[in-house]
Design an enzyme around this catalytic site. Structure first.
Site, PDB file in Angstrom:
ATOM      1  N   TYR A   1      -1.359  16.636  -0.155  1.00 34.65           N
ATOM      2  CA  TYR A   1      -1.315  16.814  -1.603  1.00 34.65           C
ATOM      3  C   TYR A   1      -2.724  16.872  -2.208  1.00 34.65           C
ATOM      4  O   TYR A   1      -2.907  17.452  -3.281  1.00 34.65           O
ATOM      5  CB  TYR A   1      -0.557  15.652  -2.246  1.00 34.65           C
ATOM      6  CG  TYR A   1       0.941  15.851  -2.377  1.00 34.65           C
ATOM      7  CD1 TYR A   1       1.589  16.929  -1.795  1.00 34.65           C
ATOM      8  CD2 TYR A   1       1.707  14.932  -3.081  1.00 34.65           C
ATOM      9  CE1 TYR A   1       2.961  17.085  -1.919  1.00 34.65           C
ATOM     10  CE2 TYR A   1       3.074  15.084  -3.221  1.00 34.65           C
ATOM     11  CZ  TYR A   1       3.694  16.162  -2.634  1.00 34.65           C
ATOM     12  OH  TYR A   1       5.055  16.321  -2.766  1.00 34.65           O
TER      13      TYR A   1
ATOM     14  N   CYS B   1       2.634   7.280  -3.180  1.00 37.56           N
ATOM     15  CA  CYS B   1       1.570   8.271  -3.046  1.00 37.56           C
ATOM     16  C   CYS B   1       0.696   8.204  -4.305  1.00 37.56           C
ATOM     17  O   CYS B   1       1.194   8.428  -5.416  1.00 37.56           O
ATOM     18  CB  CYS B   1       2.195   9.659  -2.910  1.00 37.56           C
ATOM     19  SG  CYS B   1       0.988  10.994  -2.904  1.00 37.56           S
TER      20      CYS B   1
ATOM     21  N   ASP C   1       6.608  10.316  -0.381  1.00 37.54           N
ATOM     22  CA  ASP C   1       5.172  10.587  -0.175  1.00 37.54           C
ATOM     23  C   ASP C   1       5.036  12.039   0.296  1.00 37.54           C
ATOM     24  O   ASP C   1       6.020  12.694   0.644  1.00 37.54           O
ATOM     25  CB  ASP C   1       4.588   9.628   0.875  1.00 37.54           C
ATOM     26  CG  ASP C   1       3.084   9.809   1.060  1.00 37.54           C
ATOM     27  OD1 ASP C   1       2.393  10.149   0.078  1.00 37.54           O
ATOM     28  OD2 ASP C   1       2.587   9.612   2.188  1.00 37.54           O
TER      29      ASP C   1
ATOM     30  N   THR D   1      -1.832  10.172  -5.010  1.00 31.71           N
ATOM     31  CA  THR D   1      -2.170  11.520  -5.474  1.00 31.71           C
ATOM     32  C   THR D   1      -1.075  12.044  -6.408  1.00 31.71           C
ATOM     33  O   THR D   1      -1.365  12.677  -7.431  1.00 31.71           O
ATOM     34  CB  THR D   1      -2.366  12.463  -4.261  1.00 31.71           C
ATOM     35  OG1 THR D   1      -3.253  11.814  -3.335  1.00 31.71           O
ATOM     36  CG2 THR D   1      -2.950  13.789  -4.663  1.00 31.71           C
TER      37      THR D   1
ATOM     38  N   CYS E   1      -5.070   5.502  -1.110  1.00 34.38           N
ATOM     39  CA  CYS E   1      -4.174   6.518  -0.546  1.00 34.38           C
ATOM     40  C   CYS E   1      -3.304   5.759   0.440  1.00 34.38           C
ATOM     41  O   CYS E   1      -3.817   4.993   1.267  1.00 34.38           O
ATOM     42  CB  CYS E   1      -4.963   7.613   0.160  1.00 34.38           C
ATOM     43  SG  CYS E   1      -3.933   8.733   1.129  1.00 34.38           S
ATOM     44  N   THR E   2      -2.000   5.943   0.332  1.00 32.07           N
ATOM     45  CA  THR E   2      -1.095   5.139   1.151  1.00 32.07           C
ATOM     46  C   THR E   2      -1.190   5.451   2.645  1.00 32.07           C
ATOM     47  O   THR E   2      -0.708   4.683   3.466  1.00 32.07           O
ATOM     48  CB  THR E   2       0.360   5.336   0.677  1.00 32.07           C
ATOM     49  OG1 THR E   2       0.641   6.748   0.658  1.00 32.07           O
ATOM     50  CG2 THR E   2       0.555   4.764  -0.713  1.00 32.07           C
ATOM     51  N   HIS E   3      -1.823   6.571   2.974  1.00 33.01           N
ATOM     52  CA  HIS E   3      -2.037   6.869   4.393  1.00 33.01           C
ATOM     53  C   HIS E   3      -3.054   5.926   5.041  1.00 33.01           C
ATOM     54  O   HIS E   3      -2.990   5.672   6.243  1.00 33.01           O
ATOM     55  CB  HIS E   3      -2.564   8.298   4.570  1.00 33.01           C
ATOM     56  CG  HIS E   3      -1.494   9.338   4.551  1.00 33.01           C
ATOM     57  ND1 HIS E   3      -0.878   9.747   3.386  1.00 33.01           N
ATOM     58  CD2 HIS E   3      -0.938  10.074   5.549  1.00 33.01           C
ATOM     59  CE1 HIS E   3       0.016  10.684   3.679  1.00 33.01           C
ATOM     60  NE2 HIS E   3      -0.001  10.898   4.981  1.00 33.01           N
TER      61      HIS E   3
HETATM   62  N1  DGL Z   1      -0.422   9.426   0.702  1.00 33.27           N
HETATM   63  C1  DGL Z   1      -1.096  10.104  -0.298  1.00 33.27           C
HETATM   64  C2  DGL Z   1      -1.772   9.284  -1.350  1.00 33.27           C
HETATM   65  O1  DGL Z   1      -1.460   8.162  -1.511  1.00 33.27           O
HETATM   66  C3  DGL Z   1      -1.411  11.540  -0.252  1.00 33.27           C
HETATM   67  C4  DGL Z   1      -2.338  12.074   0.757  1.00 33.27           C
HETATM   68  C5  DGL Z   1      -2.327  13.598   0.675  1.00 33.27           C
HETATM   69  O2  DGL Z   1      -1.243  14.156   0.829  1.00 33.27           O
HETATM   70  O3  DGL Z   1      -3.401  14.176   0.440  1.00 33.27           O
HETATM   71  O4  DGL Z   1      -2.609   9.705  -2.033  1.00 33.27           O
END
Ligand code: DGL
Length: 261
Positions: free
Chosen positions: A44, A76, A12, A78, A190-192
């Site tokens: 990202y 991730c 990620d 993105t 988004c995995t965050h």
């Molecule tokens: N964890 C991310 C996702 O799933 C990326 C977040 C980022 O870096 O902007 O999209």
């Protein structure tokens, strides 16, 4: 199926992939894990597409070679919605991507009002729009690009939570009320974002189902590499930050809780 436990690389831009990692470890506790956070380029969501493709191909290619990874999970959205096809073309190891869970969300929605909360980059990608065309199943799908949510999620793990008002402002456009119907399902694209789930449950203006794709990704891992070979407690994953910056004591403790060290 292999007769030794595989080495799995989970990737990620930062710490969000831990929400996927924790589900995979439950499914394959006996595997060896490397968690690679490309924090030198985080977030990202703000990186121009051509630059991001070049970077992701290079960083992941290096890691596959260095760690002899047998499976790569791009945890991730993105990166997956942009570079998954090119990764599969360039490298021969199998890849599992993370893309917005629009199909299960639309299948589950009763009000037929679904929102997709992702980075600005993910919600504007053609890949995501294609998923809506194919899988909306009669739902109205609202795309909501968050500007700071991934950063707030990282701050949470660093022990510096963002104020409620900041979170409320980012999720507000997901909640739609029209002609007696209300949004009942929100895709965490988004995995965050699942890192903030406890707070989202409290701050939402009304209850909704928040769709986290991590359990489905863990099932896909087992489909590809099979079930655990032996009942073995998980060993801590190897954690790599591309910035080379050592985690603070607070972050170290948070990482330990996820099983990475
Ligand atoms: N964890 C991310 C996702 O799933 C990326 C977040 C980022 O870096 O902007 O999209």
């Amino acid at each position: 199926m292999a007769d030794t436990a595989p080495t799995i690389l989970v990737f990620d831009s930062g710490l969000g992939g831990l929400t996927v990692f924790r589900e995979i470890v439950k499914a394959r506790p006996d595997a060896a894990y490397v968690y690679l956070a490309d924090d030198a380029a985080f977030p990202y969501g703000n990186v121009p597409e051509d630059e991001l493709v070049t970077r992701v191909l290079a960083v992941i290619g290096d890691a596959i070679e260095k760690h002899s990874a047998e499976l790569v999970v791009i945890a991730c959205n993105t990166a997956s919605t942009l570079a998954l096809a090119q990764l599969r073309t360039k490298y021969s190891v199998p890849f599992i991507g993370t893309v917005p869970a629009i199909k299960p969300a639309c299948a589950a929605s009763r009000s037929k009002l679904v929102s997709v909360l992702g980075t600005q980059a993910t919600v504007s990608r053609e890949y995501t729009k294609g998923l809506i065309r194919e899988f909306a199943q009669g739902c109205e799908v609202r795309l909501v690009g968050a500007n700071m949510f991934a950063t707030y999620a990282e701050a949470e793990l660093h022990g510096e939570p963002a104020p409620d008002a900041a979170l409320i402002a980012e999720i507000a456009p997901c909640f739609v009320e029209e002609s007696g119907r209300r949004t009942d399902t929100i895709v965490l694209a988004c995995t965050h974002y699942p890192l903030l789930l406890d707070r989202l449950l409290k701050l939402a203006p009304w209850p909704v189902d928040w769709i986290d794709p991590a359990p489905a990704i863990a099932r896909r891992v087992v489909e590809l590499v099979g079930p655990p070979l032996a009942p073995k407690p998980p060993a801590p994953a190897q954690m790599i930050f591309t910035s080379g910056v050592a985690p603070s004591p607070k972050l170290k403790a948070a990482l330990k809780a996820f099983g990475v060290g």
